[in-house]
Scaffold this active site. Structure first.
Site, PDB file in Angstrom:
ATOM      1  N   MET A  29       7.080   8.004  -1.137  1.00 50.26           N
ATOM      2  CA  MET A  29       7.695   6.745  -1.586  1.00 50.26           C
ATOM      3  C   MET A  29       8.704   7.041  -2.680  1.00 50.26           C
ATOM      4  SD  MET A  29       4.330   4.229  -1.597  1.00 50.26           S
ATOM      5  CE  MET A  29       3.214   5.443  -2.314  1.00 50.26           C
ATOM      6  N   GLY A  49       0.573  -1.000   6.985  1.00 50.51           N
ATOM      7  CA  GLY A  49      -0.362  -2.122   6.934  1.00 50.51           C
ATOM      8  C   GLY A  49      -1.813  -1.745   6.706  1.00 50.51           C
ATOM      9  N   CYS A  58      13.187   5.883   7.000  1.00 48.81           N
ATOM     10  CA  CYS A  58      13.609   5.045   5.877  1.00 48.81           C
ATOM     11  C   CYS A  58      14.693   4.068   6.318  1.00 48.81           C
ATOM     12  CB  CYS A  58      14.127   5.908   4.731  1.00 48.81           C
ATOM     13  SG  CYS A  58      14.646   4.933   3.298  1.00 48.81           S
TER      14      CYS A  58
END
Length: 374
Positions: free
Chosen positions: A16, A215, A100
């Site tokens: 990230m 998720g 990305c």
């Protein structure tokens, strides 16, 4: 895919940007010994053009193993040079970013998820990365891009990349990407999750390894995905925003290790030593704010968390060491929070992945059709 001296990557923390830096990875490794950690994405050009300053971008402590370097780019020469330069740092795997959706990356940068539209280039990129590295290589991608979102198109990408390069591990973010100008945050929310695509890949490419991403927020969901056959699971922001309750259960609930009986106070004592040793190592960076940032989720939902954050905001205005910062702020938290262990892992029944088995798309047939007309 797996370095033999480490346990398999059944659980990993996603790369990230601006989040999974050295500071966060240090904290994460203090909490979990077995989770696989990923760097932030580094552009190949950054590595190549910072050749004289590589430690700032590539160095890490040995105890961060197992660790994966993620790189991005669209220039084969720079990707080859970057892999060669990074090879000296001993990462356990090199991952190529094809997922990305940021306009800065997939738009003006012309890499990231946009590369899913050019599997031939991705195969070439993976080949040059592998040729200049001593470790396995992998690809992180979405399940599609804009209108190129059918299961067969995803399979075409996987088949072409894996058959034309040494790539045997794909990390699948189970949403497609929209390149119509929406934000990266919306790209993590608006496109629907299609876990059925991931599980269909397991069926159609039994010789490859796949990690599921997107998720999934806790170890109960990780284990539910793995019970249905997932090779490995990657969690992103949930591990950053709530590291104690996510990473704290990884070693026991996923890897079967004995409880460590570690407390937050013990973690902070070790992290303080690290943080104070790196402050201002590179000119004015990192700052006290940089090394405090990964701690902001450590007391998620605990008594005193709100007061601690207010004290943290105030302390960051004048504290110059982690030691002084912690001395000033930890008084906001009760001893019961600081000295308790992580406790039992959640064991909620999760049926998300059992339902997926009835939604699988038809088997991928393009390879057979290509053979007929070859």
């Amino acid at each position: 895919m797996v370095a033999p001296r480490y346990l398999p990557p059944w659980f990993s923390v996603a790369p990230m940007m601006d989040w999974t830096d050295n500071h966060f990875r240090t904290l994460a490794r203090l909490i979990s010994k077995h989770a696989w950690l990923y760097t932030e994405m580094l552009a190949a050009e950054t590595i190549v053009y910072q050749k004289g300053n590589l430690d700032r971008f590539l160095a890490y402590a040995p105890d961060q193993h197992p660790i994966v370097l993620q790189i991005g780019g669209s220039n084969l020469e720079n990707l080859a040079k970057a892999a060669e330069l990074a090879n000296a740092y001993g990462y356990d795997e090199i991952n190529f970013n094809c997922g990305c959706p940021s306009p800065r990356v997939a738009g003006h940068g012309c890499f990231g998820v946009r590369l899913m539209l050019d599997p031939k280039f991705v195969a070439e990129a993976m080949s040059v990365i592998a040729a200049n590295s001593d470790v396995p290589v992998s690809v992180k991608c979405r399940i599609g891009v804009d209108d190129h979102d059918s299961y067969n198109e995803l399979c075409d990408f996987i088949y072409k990349v894996s058959s034309q390069s040494p790539t045997r591990h794909f990390i699948i973010h189970s949403r497609k990407a929209l390149l119509n100008g929406i934000s990266p945050a919306d790209n993590r929310r608006i496109p629907p999750l299609k876990y059925e695509y991931y599980y269909a890949l397991l069926r159609d490419f039994p010789d490859l390894k796949f990690t599921i991403n997107g998720g999934i927020n806790g170890v109960d969901e990780v284990n539910a995905a793995r019970r249905e056959g997932a090779h490995a699971v990657m969690i992103g922001r949930a591990a950053y925003n709530n590291p104690w309750n996510v990473l704290g259960h990884v070693d026991t609930a996923i890897y079967g290790a004995a409880p460590s009986n570690l407390t937050r106070r013990q973690v902070l004592e070790k992290y303080q030593v690290y943080a104070d040793s790196v402050l201002s190592m590179y000119g004015q960076k990192p700052t006290i704010r940089d090394v405090v940032k990964p701690l902001l989720g450590l007391f998620h939902s605990e008594p005193g968390n709100g007061l601690w954050k207010r004290k943290a905001d105030s302390a960051l205005q004048h504290c110059t060491t982690m030691k002084s910062f912690l001395e000033e702020t930890l008084v906001a938290l009760p001893d019961s929070v600081l000295d308790s262990t992580v406790g039992e892992a959640p064991s909620d029944f999760i049926d998300t992945f059992t339902k997926v088995q009835g939604l699988l798309p038809p088997p991928y047939a393009a390879r057979e059709e290509e053979a007929l007309y070859a």
